[in-house]
Design a protein around this motif. Sequence first.
Motif, PDB file in Angstrom:
ATOM      1  N   PRO A 192     -14.188   0.239  12.024  1.00  0.00           N
ATOM      2  CA  PRO A 192     -12.995  -0.276  12.716  1.00  0.00           C
ATOM      3  C   PRO A 192     -11.875   0.761  12.712  1.00  0.00           C
ATOM      4  O   PRO A 192     -12.019   1.825  12.122  1.00  0.00           O
ATOM      5  CB  PRO A 192     -12.577  -1.489  11.856  1.00  0.00           C
ATOM      6  CG  PRO A 192     -13.675  -1.756  10.922  1.00  0.00           C
ATOM      7  CD  PRO A 192     -14.509  -0.510  10.811  1.00  0.00           C
ATOM      8  N   THR A 193     -10.743   0.396  13.358  1.00  0.00           N
ATOM      9  CA  THR A 193      -9.657   1.380  13.498  1.00  0.00           C
ATOM     10  C   THR A 193      -9.189   1.869  12.125  1.00  0.00           C
ATOM     11  O   THR A 193      -9.107   1.112  11.166  1.00  0.00           O
ATOM     12  CB  THR A 193      -8.443   0.795  14.236  1.00  0.00           C
ATOM     13  OG1 THR A 193      -7.983  -0.348  13.525  1.00  0.00           O
ATOM     14  CG2 THR A 193      -8.780   0.431  15.659  1.00  0.00           C
ATOM     15  N   LYS A 244      -6.340   2.895  10.867  1.00  0.00           N
ATOM     16  CA  LYS A 244      -5.116   2.388  10.240  1.00  0.00           C
ATOM     17  C   LYS A 244      -5.390   1.068   9.504  1.00  0.00           C
ATOM     18  O   LYS A 244      -4.962   0.875   8.358  1.00  0.00           O
ATOM     19  CB  LYS A 244      -4.063   2.171  11.329  1.00  0.00           C
ATOM     20  CG  LYS A 244      -2.663   1.972  10.804  1.00  0.00           C
ATOM     21  CD  LYS A 244      -1.647   1.991  11.929  1.00  0.00           C
ATOM     22  CE  LYS A 244      -0.275   1.656  11.373  1.00  0.00           C
ATOM     23  NZ  LYS A 244       0.714   1.507  12.434  1.00  0.00           N
ATOM     24  N   THR A 245      -6.138   0.194  10.164  1.00  0.00           N
ATOM     25  CA  THR A 245      -6.477  -1.100   9.550  1.00  0.00           C
ATOM     26  C   THR A 245      -7.340  -0.878   8.318  1.00  0.00           C
ATOM     27  O   THR A 245      -7.136  -1.474   7.262  1.00  0.00           O
ATOM     28  CB  THR A 245      -7.241  -1.968  10.563  1.00  0.00           C
ATOM     29  OG1 THR A 245      -6.443  -2.129  11.721  1.00  0.00           O
ATOM     30  CG2 THR A 245      -7.582  -3.324   9.984  1.00  0.00           C
ATOM     31  N   LYS A 294      -5.420   0.654   5.194  1.00  0.00           N
ATOM     32  CA  LYS A 294      -4.553  -0.322   4.513  1.00  0.00           C
ATOM     33  C   LYS A 294      -5.393  -1.282   3.670  1.00  0.00           C
ATOM     34  O   LYS A 294      -5.060  -1.582   2.532  1.00  0.00           O
ATOM     35  CB  LYS A 294      -3.767  -1.098   5.576  1.00  0.00           C
ATOM     36  CG  LYS A 294      -2.560  -1.792   5.018  1.00  0.00           C
ATOM     37  CD  LYS A 294      -1.431  -1.897   5.974  1.00  0.00           C
ATOM     38  CE  LYS A 294      -0.119  -2.274   5.348  1.00  0.00           C
ATOM     39  NZ  LYS A 294      -0.104  -2.659   3.979  1.00  0.00           N
ATOM     40  N   MET A 295      -6.487  -1.734   4.258  1.00  0.00           N
ATOM     41  CA  MET A 295      -7.310  -2.711   3.561  1.00  0.00           C
ATOM     42  C   MET A 295      -7.948  -2.098   2.317  1.00  0.00           C
ATOM     43  O   MET A 295      -7.949  -2.695   1.246  1.00  0.00           O
ATOM     44  CB  MET A 295      -8.395  -3.235   4.503  1.00  0.00           C
ATOM     45  CG  MET A 295      -9.184  -4.368   3.900  1.00  0.00           C
ATOM     46  SD  MET A 295     -10.521  -4.914   4.953  1.00  0.00           S
ATOM     47  CE  MET A 295      -9.682  -5.190   6.459  1.00  0.00           C
ATOM     48  N   SER A 306      -5.417  -1.691  -0.435  1.00  0.00           N
ATOM     49  CA  SER A 306      -5.110  -2.961  -1.110  1.00  0.00           C
ATOM     50  C   SER A 306      -6.233  -3.358  -2.054  1.00  0.00           C
ATOM     51  O   SER A 306      -5.975  -3.781  -3.184  1.00  0.00           O
ATOM     52  CB  SER A 306      -4.889  -4.072  -0.080  1.00  0.00           C
ATOM     53  OG  SER A 306      -3.669  -3.895   0.576  1.00  0.00           O
ATOM     54  N   VAL A 354     -15.100  -9.132   3.131  1.00  0.00           N
ATOM     55  CA  VAL A 354     -14.522  -8.762   4.412  1.00  0.00           C
ATOM     56  C   VAL A 354     -15.641  -8.773   5.437  1.00  0.00           C
ATOM     57  O   VAL A 354     -16.739  -8.266   5.172  1.00  0.00           O
ATOM     58  CB  VAL A 354     -13.874  -7.362   4.362  1.00  0.00           C
ATOM     59  CG1 VAL A 354     -13.269  -7.004   5.703  1.00  0.00           C
ATOM     60  CG2 VAL A 354     -12.831  -7.285   3.267  1.00  0.00           C
ATOM     61  N   ILE A 393     -16.556  -7.934   9.502  1.00  0.00           N
ATOM     62  CA  ILE A 393     -16.126  -7.336  10.763  1.00  0.00           C
ATOM     63  C   ILE A 393     -17.318  -7.351  11.694  1.00  0.00           C
ATOM     64  O   ILE A 393     -18.433  -7.009  11.282  1.00  0.00           O
ATOM     65  CB  ILE A 393     -15.661  -5.880  10.540  1.00  0.00           C
ATOM     66  CG1 ILE A 393     -14.604  -5.813   9.425  1.00  0.00           C
ATOM     67  CG2 ILE A 393     -15.106  -5.282  11.836  1.00  0.00           C
ATOM     68  CD1 ILE A 393     -14.376  -4.448   8.858  1.00  0.00           C
TER      69      ILE A 393
END
Lengths: 191, 269
Positions: free
Chosen positions: A67-68, A70-71, A74-75, A78, A109, A111
Amino acid sequence: MSGIDAEHNEIIFEIEVANLLHSMTTTNDNFVHLKLVRKDVDLQPVRMWNMFNPPNIGSPSVSVYMPTLKTLQKMITSIKIMGAKHELRANTKGELKMDAVLEQAKINVYINDLSNLTTTVATGTSGNTNEAPAQFHVVRLNLKQFHNFFNLIPYTFNKILMRIFDNRVVNFIINEADCQLIFYMGGLNVD
Amino acid sequence: MADDRDHMMYIAKENAKEIHQVLKSMKFKEYCTFKACRDGIQFVVDDHNFQQANAYLKTEIFSELDVRVDEVRLRVPMNILAECFNVFSGASTALRLTYDGPGEPLVVSLEDEGIVFKCSIMCQNPQHHHKMYDFEWKNENVLAKVILKPNKAKEIVRDLDKTSPTVRITVTDGHISFLTDGELGKIKSMIPAHSDQVEHMEACRERVTFSYRYNLIHRMETAFLASSKISLRIDNRGVMSTQFLIPRTDSKNIFIEFFTIAEVEWDDG
């Protein structure tokens, strides 16, 4: 001269990463000119060159685009802050699962709809040509290494291909106009 | 997100990021107490000695809130809980919070742009641990009340001398001041009553002054930075109630309130 192979037109040398990084970041120019001077670099003798070849690990079990960035960054950051161990699962239907385990929690998660590059004959060492598309291929990763790699990628590099090799190794490939970055990570042993 | 809705507690909200902002402002202990009832939810962080922080999120803030018992009360690891709400950066992250009873995890589910993140957190029964401190706050005992805009106050709190063990807060009808005494010497920061930062300033005595440990004031720094309005009240015991209004796009407010116990009482004489 050691380190130079005229037949293959290659030179392999070793340089301190910190010095290279520092020299790149102190310039505002778009182009960097590199001049090799023997005293600044360590030429690697030809007998050691095999160490620097990509590992021979067969064909991937599954190849999907992540996936992108940036996403993802961040994930992963975290999840790392929470202090987890990490497991990646992907299948040839374009589904990716990331599972992480902590002392007091578990994370899942999911996706889907990822671009899938896996060929229909993805045999690798498993030799399984009858594998169902929904079957997940798993690799368990060191989260710190996983995070370190993804954290350093600039947002301009957005298309990252992930390939899982028979539950042992994962590699990530980023293709840009003038270069290719390949990152190999060995999987952790399954308990 | 598919969900069978058959839970002891089911809470749904658009824009989960707001909850991260709240939890980030009160993340000073390892655990927080999560409370849910039909009126809304509350997060409580308590150091069991000098300070307690409470955040109130009323029912109206949520798109759905269904609590089938009088109250759900759980002791939740703060680091994990706060980080869950920080997983996605967008303001369109949809949140689901569910709980199915004792022995079951608190499940935090978030969805953004087709990615589903689910964290199942094993919680503890808060009654098995320290009891929550009741500060017995009574409005009739308030000696000083100040309502401030955050612009100057947050700078003052941010710039307090870290080497000073305490911060002495003084309120009169004419000003509020913050005094530190550390390696840099005595430093006083003052906001006069006529400042445009001050919406209300009132002291029942000529001078209301109490000292608070520096680290307790410092814990509120993130809340000062996040808020759009601050109410500061001190009662006759020196207990300070600091309420932070967290801005939202609609008029439904979120409040964080800190209760802080004073270090030393100063006489007027």
